[in-house]
Design an enzyme around this catalytic site. Structure first.
Site, PDB file in Angstrom:
ATOM      1  N   HIS A  42       3.434   9.677   0.280  1.00 43.42           N
ATOM      2  CA  HIS A  42       4.109   8.635  -0.501  1.00 43.42           C
ATOM      3  C   HIS A  42       4.861   9.269  -1.686  1.00 43.42           C
ATOM      4  O   HIS A  42       5.987   8.895  -1.989  1.00 43.42           O
ATOM      5  CB  HIS A  42       3.100   7.649  -1.106  1.00 43.42           C
ATOM      6  CG  HIS A  42       2.315   6.853  -0.108  1.00 43.42           C
ATOM      7  ND1 HIS A  42       0.938   6.826  -0.094  1.00 43.42           N
ATOM      8  CD2 HIS A  42       2.720   6.030   0.891  1.00 43.42           C
ATOM      9  CE1 HIS A  42       0.532   6.009   0.864  1.00 43.42           C
ATOM     10  NE2 HIS A  42       1.581   5.524   1.480  1.00 43.42           N
ATOM     11  N   LYS A  83      -6.998  -8.330   3.384  1.00 44.11           N
ATOM     12  CA  LYS A  83      -7.562  -6.992   3.627  1.00 44.11           C
ATOM     13  C   LYS A  83      -8.579  -6.652   2.557  1.00 44.11           C
ATOM     14  O   LYS A  83      -8.508  -7.162   1.433  1.00 44.11           O
ATOM     15  CB  LYS A  83      -6.448  -5.949   3.587  1.00 44.11           C
ATOM     16  CG  LYS A  83      -5.724  -5.768   4.902  1.00 44.11           C
ATOM     17  CD  LYS A  83      -4.866  -4.512   4.817  1.00 44.11           C
ATOM     18  CE  LYS A  83      -3.939  -4.363   6.007  1.00 44.11           C
ATOM     19  NZ  LYS A  83      -3.007  -3.249   5.808  1.00 44.11           N
ATOM     20  N   ARG A 119       7.165   8.411   9.438  1.00 46.68           N
ATOM     21  CA  ARG A 119       6.476   9.670   9.736  1.00 46.68           C
ATOM     22  C   ARG A 119       6.766  10.162  11.146  1.00 46.68           C
ATOM     23  O   ARG A 119       7.015  11.328  11.377  1.00 46.68           O
ATOM     24  CB  ARG A 119       4.954   9.507   9.596  1.00 46.68           C
ATOM     25  CG  ARG A 119       4.487   9.520   8.171  1.00 46.68           C
ATOM     26  CD  ARG A 119       3.079   9.054   8.087  1.00 46.68           C
ATOM     27  NE  ARG A 119       2.982   7.716   8.654  1.00 46.68           N
ATOM     28  CZ  ARG A 119       1.944   6.916   8.500  1.00 46.68           C
ATOM     29  NH1 ARG A 119       0.901   7.328   7.824  1.00 46.68           N
ATOM     30  NH2 ARG A 119       1.936   5.715   9.033  1.00 46.68           N
ATOM     31  N   SER A 148      -3.015   7.134   4.341  1.00 47.11           N
ATOM     32  CA  SER A 148      -4.129   6.776   3.452  1.00 47.11           C
ATOM     33  C   SER A 148      -5.403   6.580   4.274  1.00 47.11           C
ATOM     34  O   SER A 148      -6.492   6.954   3.841  1.00 47.11           O
ATOM     35  CB  SER A 148      -3.811   5.484   2.698  1.00 47.11           C
ATOM     36  OG  SER A 148      -2.659   5.639   1.921  1.00 47.11           O
TER      37      SER A 148
HETATM   38  O1  PNS Z   1       1.679   0.516   3.260  1.00 48.93           O
HETATM   39  P1  PNS Z   1       1.796  -0.543   4.311  1.00 48.93           P
HETATM   40  O2  PNS Z   1       0.470  -1.280   4.468  1.00 48.93           O
HETATM   41  O3  PNS Z   1       2.334  -0.019   5.617  1.00 48.93           O
HETATM   42  O4  PNS Z   1       2.874  -1.617   3.748  1.00 48.93           O
HETATM   43  C1  PNS Z   1       3.226  -2.759   4.499  1.00 48.93           C
HETATM   44  C2  PNS Z   1       4.039  -3.754   3.651  1.00 48.93           C
HETATM   45  C3  PNS Z   1       3.346  -4.032   2.336  1.00 48.93           C
HETATM   46  C4  PNS Z   1       5.397  -3.170   3.369  1.00 48.93           C
HETATM   47  C5  PNS Z   1       4.195  -5.051   4.495  1.00 48.93           C
HETATM   48  O5  PNS Z   1       2.960  -5.410   5.029  1.00 48.93           O
HETATM   49  C6  PNS Z   1       4.729  -6.225   3.670  1.00 48.93           C
HETATM   50  O6  PNS Z   1       5.862  -6.231   3.280  1.00 48.93           O
HETATM   51  N1  PNS Z   1       3.856  -7.212   3.432  1.00 48.93           N
HETATM   52  C7  PNS Z   1       4.189  -8.402   2.641  1.00 48.93           C
HETATM   53  C8  PNS Z   1       4.171  -9.650   3.512  1.00 48.93           C
HETATM   54  C9  PNS Z   1       5.456  -9.795   4.261  1.00 48.93           C
HETATM   55  O7  PNS Z   1       6.529  -9.937   3.698  1.00 48.93           O
HETATM   56  N2  PNS Z   1       5.354  -9.737   5.596  1.00 48.93           N
HETATM   57  C10 PNS Z   1       6.480  -9.841   6.475  1.00 48.93           C
HETATM   58  C11 PNS Z   1       7.134  -8.492   6.671  1.00 48.93           C
HETATM   59  S1  PNS Z   1       7.948  -8.572   8.166  1.00 48.93           S
END
Ligand code: PNS
Length: 162
Positions: free
Chosen positions: A17, A41, A90, A129
């Site tokens: 990150h 979560k 990645r 992570s």
């Molecule tokens: O680090 P991560 O868990 O891969 O991040 C994922 C994240 C936070 C970018 C994604 O889950 C997100 O944007 N969540 C917010 C809810 C949302 O908008 N969901 C629709 C996205 S299509």
């Protein structure tokens, strides 16, 4: 001014990150790292802890700031008048999920929000992570994965003395 947001769980932030943060901070005038507060979560670190960790880890990068958000990313981005999302890629395995999210966010935002992908530096291509937490939970060495102070905090969560 060119501004972007880099959303994620960051539970906790890794060198992967931080590599993306550094590279994006060269391109954008202002980069906001947006920590998702996901009530569905159970993270290892609370959202407050994740924000603090990120603040410490990025303290030498002046154009980076840390926030948290909950709910839909498009709503949060609209509130901030942000139009660019930064995400790291990645491997091919990330692609499908990221493509789906990027396209959904573009649709939900009525084409006001675009996602810009940074390919992860090769030395961090294996890093997540989740993997870091798995290694640490068994007392393994995570010194090449996270800054030392983050490593100490992870071991402490698992009650591991090293
Ligand atoms: O680090 P991560 O868990 O891969 O991040 C994922 C994240 C936070 C970018 C994604 O889950 C997100 O944007 N969540 C917010 C809810 C949302 O908008 N969901 C629709 C996205 S299509």
């Amino acid at each position: 001014m060119k501004a972007a947001i880099y959303p994620g769980s960051f539970d906790p932030v890794t060198y992967g990150h931080l590599d993306i943060i550094k590279r994006a901070s060269y391109i954008f005038d202002e980069l906001t790292i947006s920590v998702l507060n996901n009530v569905k979560k159970t993270p290892l670190f609370s959202v407050e802890e994740r924000v603090k960790i990120l603040e410490e880890a990025t303290k030498d990068i002046p154009n980076v700031k840390i926030e948290s958000f909950s709910g839909l990313l498009v709503d949060y981005a609209r509130q901030k008048d942000a139009h660019v999302i930064v995400r790291g890629l990645r491997a091919i395995t990330d692609f499908e999920y990221e493509l789906q999210n990027a396209q959904t966010n573009r649709l939900l935002s009525k084409e006001e929000l675009d996602t810009m992908f940074f390919t992860t530096s090769l030395e961090y291509a294996y890093l997540s992570s989740t993997t870091v937490k798995e290694i640490a939970s068994f007392g393994g060495d995570i010194s090449s994965c996270v800054p030392d102070f983050v490593g100490r905090m992870i071991y402490e969560k698992y009650g591991i003395r090293r």
